[in-house]
Structures are given as structure tokens and as C-alpha cells.
Design a protein around this motif. Sequence first.
Motif, short mmCIF file in Angstrom:
data_model
loop_
_atom_site.label_atom_id
_atom_site.label_comp_id
_atom_site.label_asym_id
_atom_site.label_seq_id
_atom_site.Cartn_x
_atom_site.Cartn_y
_atom_site.Cartn_z
N ASP A 91 0.83 -1.21 0.00
CA ASP A 91 0.00 0.00 0.00
C ASP A 91 0.86 1.26 0.00
N GLN A 92 2.02 1.18 0.64
CA GLN A 92 2.91 2.33 0.74
C GLN A 92 3.94 2.38 -0.38
N SER A 93 3.80 1.47 -1.36
CA SER A 93 4.75 1.38 -2.49
C SER A 93 6.16 1.04 -2.02
N PHE A 94 6.26 0.32 -0.90
CA PHE A 94 7.55 -0.13 -0.39
C PHE A 94 7.85 -1.57 -0.81
N ALA A 95 6.88 -2.20 -1.48
CA ALA A 95 7.02 -3.58 -1.93
C ALA A 95 6.22 -3.73 -3.23
N PRO A 96 6.43 -4.80 -3.99
CA PRO A 96 5.66 -4.99 -5.23
C PRO A 96 4.15 -4.91 -4.97
N LYS A 97 3.42 -4.32 -5.92
CA LYS A 97 1.98 -4.12 -5.75
C LYS A 97 1.22 -5.42 -5.58
N CYS A 98 1.74 -6.51 -6.13
CA CYS A 98 1.04 -7.79 -6.02
C CYS A 98 0.92 -8.25 -4.57
N PHE A 99 1.80 -7.77 -3.69
CA PHE A 99 1.72 -8.13 -2.28
C PHE A 99 0.42 -7.61 -1.65
N GLY A 100 -0.16 -6.58 -2.26
CA GLY A 100 -1.38 -6.00 -1.72
C GLY A 100 -2.65 -6.63 -2.27
N TYR A 101 -2.53 -7.75 -3.00
CA TYR A 101 -3.69 -8.45 -3.54
C TYR A 101 -4.58 -8.93 -2.39
N ILE A 102 -5.81 -8.45 -2.35
CA ILE A 102 -6.78 -8.86 -1.33
C ILE A 102 -8.03 -9.36 -2.05
N ASP A 103 -8.46 -10.57 -1.71
CA ASP A 103 -9.60 -11.16 -2.42
C ASP A 103 -10.92 -10.72 -1.81
N ARG A 104 -12.00 -11.26 -2.35
CA ARG A 104 -13.33 -10.83 -1.92
C ARG A 104 -13.68 -11.26 -0.50
N LYS A 105 -12.92 -12.17 0.06
CA LYS A 105 -13.11 -12.60 1.44
C LYS A 105 -12.21 -11.81 2.40
N GLY A 106 -11.49 -10.83 1.87
CA GLY A 106 -10.64 -10.00 2.72
C GLY A 106 -9.31 -10.63 3.06
N ARG A 107 -8.85 -11.59 2.25
CA ARG A 107 -7.58 -12.27 2.53
C ARG A 107 -6.47 -11.72 1.65
N PRO A 108 -5.37 -11.28 2.21
CA PRO A 108 -4.21 -10.86 1.39
C PRO A 108 -3.47 -12.10 0.90
N LEU A 109 -3.99 -12.72 -0.14
CA LEU A 109 -3.55 -14.06 -0.55
C LEU A 109 -2.07 -14.14 -0.91
N ILE A 110 -1.60 -13.20 -1.73
CA ILE A 110 -0.20 -13.26 -2.15
C ILE A 110 0.72 -13.16 -0.94
N SER A 111 0.40 -12.25 -0.02
CA SER A 111 1.23 -12.07 1.17
C SER A 111 1.18 -13.28 2.08
N VAL A 112 0.00 -13.90 2.19
CA VAL A 112 -0.10 -15.14 2.98
C VAL A 112 0.77 -16.22 2.37
N GLY A 113 0.74 -16.32 1.03
CA GLY A 113 1.55 -17.32 0.35
C GLY A 113 3.04 -17.10 0.55
N ILE A 114 3.47 -15.84 0.49
CA ILE A 114 4.90 -15.53 0.70
C ILE A 114 5.30 -15.85 2.14
N SER A 115 4.43 -15.53 3.08
CA SER A 115 4.72 -15.84 4.49
C SER A 115 4.89 -17.34 4.69
N LEU A 116 3.99 -18.12 4.08
CA LEU A 116 4.09 -19.57 4.19
C LEU A 116 5.32 -20.10 3.47
N LEU A 117 5.69 -19.44 2.38
CA LEU A 117 6.88 -19.86 1.63
C LEU A 117 8.12 -19.80 2.51
N PHE A 118 8.23 -18.76 3.32
CA PHE A 118 9.37 -18.65 4.23
C PHE A 118 9.32 -19.74 5.31
#
Length: 600
Positions: free
Chosen positions: A403-430
Motif C-alpha cells: 500500500d505504501q509502495s515499499f514492496a511490489p503491488k502484487c503483495f497487496g492483492y486482497i480477495d473478496r473474502k478479505g484475505r491478502p492471498l499473495i502475502s499469505v503465500g509468501i509468508s508460508l513460503l518462508f
Amino acid sequence: MTPNSVEKSSQGSVAEIGTNKSYSADAVSTHSYEDNSSDRRVKTQPRGLKGHIKNFCDGFKIYKPELGVDTSKMTDLEKANVNAASAPLKRKLKSRHIQMISIGSAIGTGLFVGAGSALSTGGPASVIICYFLVGAMIFSTVQALGELAVAFPVAGSFLPLCSRFLSPAWGFTIAWNYAMQWFILLPLELVAASMTIKYWNTSVNSSVWVTVFFVVIMIINIFGVRGYAEVEFILSFLKVIAIVGFAILGIILNCGGGPVGGYIGAKYFYNPGAFANGFKGFCSVFVTAAFSFAGTELVGLTSAETENPAKTLPTATKQVFWRITLFYIVSLTLIGLLVPYNDKRLLGASSSDANASPFVIAIENAHIKVLPSIFNGVILVSILSVANSAVFACSRTLASLADQSFAPKCFGYIDRKGRPLISVGISLLFGLLSYLAASPKEDIVFTWLMALSGLSSICTWAVICLSHIRFRRAMTVQGRSLDELRFKSICGVTGSYLGFVLNIVVLIVEFWISLFPLGADPSAQAFFENYISIVVNILFIIGYILWKRRKTILWIRAKDIDLITGRTDYDAELNRRERAERKAYLHSKPWWYRVYKFWC
């Protein structure tokens, strides 16, 4: 920006930073994501299995609320403020969720296992004193956070507010600092959980248990914030029950009511003693205590997903910290009475070694069968609770960075259920780093991973206090009344100054201990294992300056701070009337009730 430029907010006018332009408050309202158009579309879908499958799949589609604002001529900071205020997260967290989330994230291995290291390092008196001081520091810090979160219940909470009240440079640094903390904590907790299982079973490879726990955490977070909150509520409730049960058992054992042994009293305060390793031992416990409270700021991070932040967060910020302080102080006092600090089982154990838990040792010393295994199960629950919180916190932090343009815009992907899916996936990836547990070099790897996030919480708390100080300063300079605030910190701006100073003291003490470690010779390795996270933060700031170059803003003047975007309500007269009604109601109640409501 003059005070007059932001008046009549209830009529829907909001001024931009440092300009005379205005845009609809509805467009940047924190409730703008309450648009249930996607829900209405879901209801029109055909019933039956096919309809449920389609609804489930549609829930993963991106949801883009209409801002109704032209952001093309805004600065990066102005765009960030608008994005944070209009993030399409879902307000599904209730008061019980908020309180248990904060309790659950703070009461974990830092208490159940880490307290053993603190006890052996500084002795029982140092443990009680240091945890009390840090509890007071945390209380003032979270009171400041509560005031900011109620006034600005925006996505990311204190992360974008740091950019707003200090500068984007500081916001960039603290947000990535915070993300790094949770990135690393997830694999650490998964490995700790697999090691805890060895208390009962050592024949199964650790990677098997890592896989089991990883899948469980992934499934929980797929269900969104409500699924996370319900699981966290149950896990935290179990931890609270365990601590209360241990407190009752500890009193009985201390008074001689156990299967073996007689009255214990305070004999361990005399032999081997109340303090260990002198002043350096005391300072080491002070730092350990600060680490143990890591995660308590999550109560603020949930503000954008809370049903009624103006009502829920003030109560949560007061009650949660009294409960945490009481849980820590009461349980650790009993631990100091039941376990001598020179017990060999406390020495040289890692933070994930359940056998080093002073709670388990106290029960084993009383020769109570079965109960040690039960309490070890509680430790496992605590570890999984923190791992669950790590995914939630990391995903919301990454979304805020986008949201603050400090990271790729795809990180801010939020679906219709209010889940930041891309960011959740990256967190799980780590979280897959946890498979390093199978490596013969696992100790070295995880030592340095822990070092990278070691002081993250201290830096975060210091910045929260400083943001509150700057917020109050901007209110004064811009001629705004504190009556506009629905909730004001009990500790006021004085508490924020105290919290900021104490956090800096912790950093100074840790610097000294890192240079001259307790029981070891000074070395570069020992220093960087404890202090490398500060070096990384300095690199973050330097990197931001090189990235932005001439556009770098290191400090925003109080008169230019945006006090409007994302504010829920700042009708001073309405707040004054509500406050008078509440005061009249309290005066009709007994004195003990008034005292309780003031602090809780």
C-alpha cells in the motif's frame, strides 16, 4: 494545512496534505471496504454443490473498491494514506478475538521456556523486577498504540502511521524490520514444535512433524481472519487455563501440599540466592523479558479487521496488558519459589527445549506423574499459536508495504473474502525454511536467523511511542482539540516518552551485553549474533535514501502531518457529550467499579 481546512468532517470533506484540495471522506473512509457487492453477487449464485464450489472459487478473486478519488496528482505519502484507509479487509474480529490474539501472541515460549534461561542467568528476584519493569513499559507503549489505532483504524495500523507521523524513510525501515521478524519466526516456531514432540517420541524424523504443522497452519490461514481468530481464541484460552492451573498448583506445592517434600516458602531466595551474576545478570534478564513480550502489538495490527475498533480496542489495550502482566508476574514469582536458579536442567538449554521449561521442572520436582506431559502439550500449543500469529502478522505487514509502495503491488492483492492471498503465500513460503531442521548445520542457520529478528520488537515499540508523541505534537500545532479523540491513552504523552526511553535503554543494555557477553570472552560473532538486526535496520534506511535520493524525506514537520485521512470520527462536541454521559454513569456506580473501569 490549517485547522479550518479540515473542519466539518461529518459533512464528508477531507483535506489533502499541505493543499487546499479536498475529496470525499466516504472515499477514504475505513468502512469503504464494507461494500458487500461481492456478497450480493454470491447470494444470486445457484444453490447446490455446483453453486458452493463457484462461490468458493469466486472468493479468491481480487476485490478492488472504488476510491472515488483522483490519486494521480498526490504524493507517494498521500497515496499511501488513502490506500491504508480504503484497504478491502473484512471487519470480522470481535472483542474476545482481539483480547485472546494479543494474549496468545505474547504468552508463548518466551514465558514457558525462555523464563528458565532468565532464571538461571539473573536469579528469581531479577526475573520478578525485570518482567515488572518491562510490563510497565509495554503497557504505556500499547496504550499509545490503542489511541492511534482507534483514531486511525487503517490497514497495517502503526506501520503506515509511522510513515505519516515520522517520515516514509522511517516507515519503510520499521515495516521491513517488522516483516523480517515474522518471516523468521514462522520457521523457528515450526522447528521448535517438531523438537517439542521429541519429549514423547524421538523415532519419527523432525521433518515429518514440520510438514504436519505447516499444513495445519496453511489450512487455518486459508479460512481468512475469522478462521485465524477462532483458532487463536481456542489456543490462547488453553494457555490461560494452564497458567491459572499452574498458579493454583504452585501455591499448593510451595505450602507443602505436594506428593513429596514439605513447606518450601522462600528458601530458594536464600539458597542459592535471589540474584545471580550480579548487575550483568540483571541486565541480561531485562533484555530477555523484553523479548518475551514480543507480539503484544498485534492488538493494534488487527484494528482494520475489528468490528467496532472505537469500542473494542480501548478495552482490549487495557485488559490484555493487565492480564499479561499478572500472568507473567504471578507465574514467575511461583517459579522463583519452586525452582532454584542453579538447577542444571535450566543451563545450556535452547529456547525450544521443553525439558528446560521451569514450569515442567517445578512439576517434575514434585514427582507428579502425567502432569509434565500435559504441560508440555501446553508448550506445544503455545508454539503453534505463535506460528499461526506469524502468518497473520507477516501477511498484513507485506500488504501494508505494498500500500505504501515499499514492496511490489502484487503483495497487496486482497480477495473478496478479505484475505491478502499473495502475502499469505509468501509468508508460508518462508515457513519452508523449517526443513533446515534436517540439516547438520541447523543450529548455526537458526542462530543467525534469530539474530536477524532479535531486536525487531524493541525497535517497533520505540517507533510506536515516537509516533504517538508526534501525533500529539501535530494535534497541538494544528490547533486541534484532544476532545476529538474517542480514546486517549491512560499514560498520556508522558507514558510514550517513558516507553520510548525504556526501549532505548534496552537497546543500550543489549549493546553492552553483546560487546561483553556474560560468561564468555568478547568476540565479533557474539556481538553480531545479538545486535545484527540493528545493523540491518541501518542498511534499510541507507537503502531507502539511495532508492529515493532527492525525494527522500527524513522528518515530517508537525504542521504538515496528515491528521484526517482514515480518521473514523473527530466530532469534538459529540465525543464531549458521550464522555459526559459515561462520566455520569460511572459516578452512579460504586468506587471499586469506577477503579476497575479506569484500568480495565
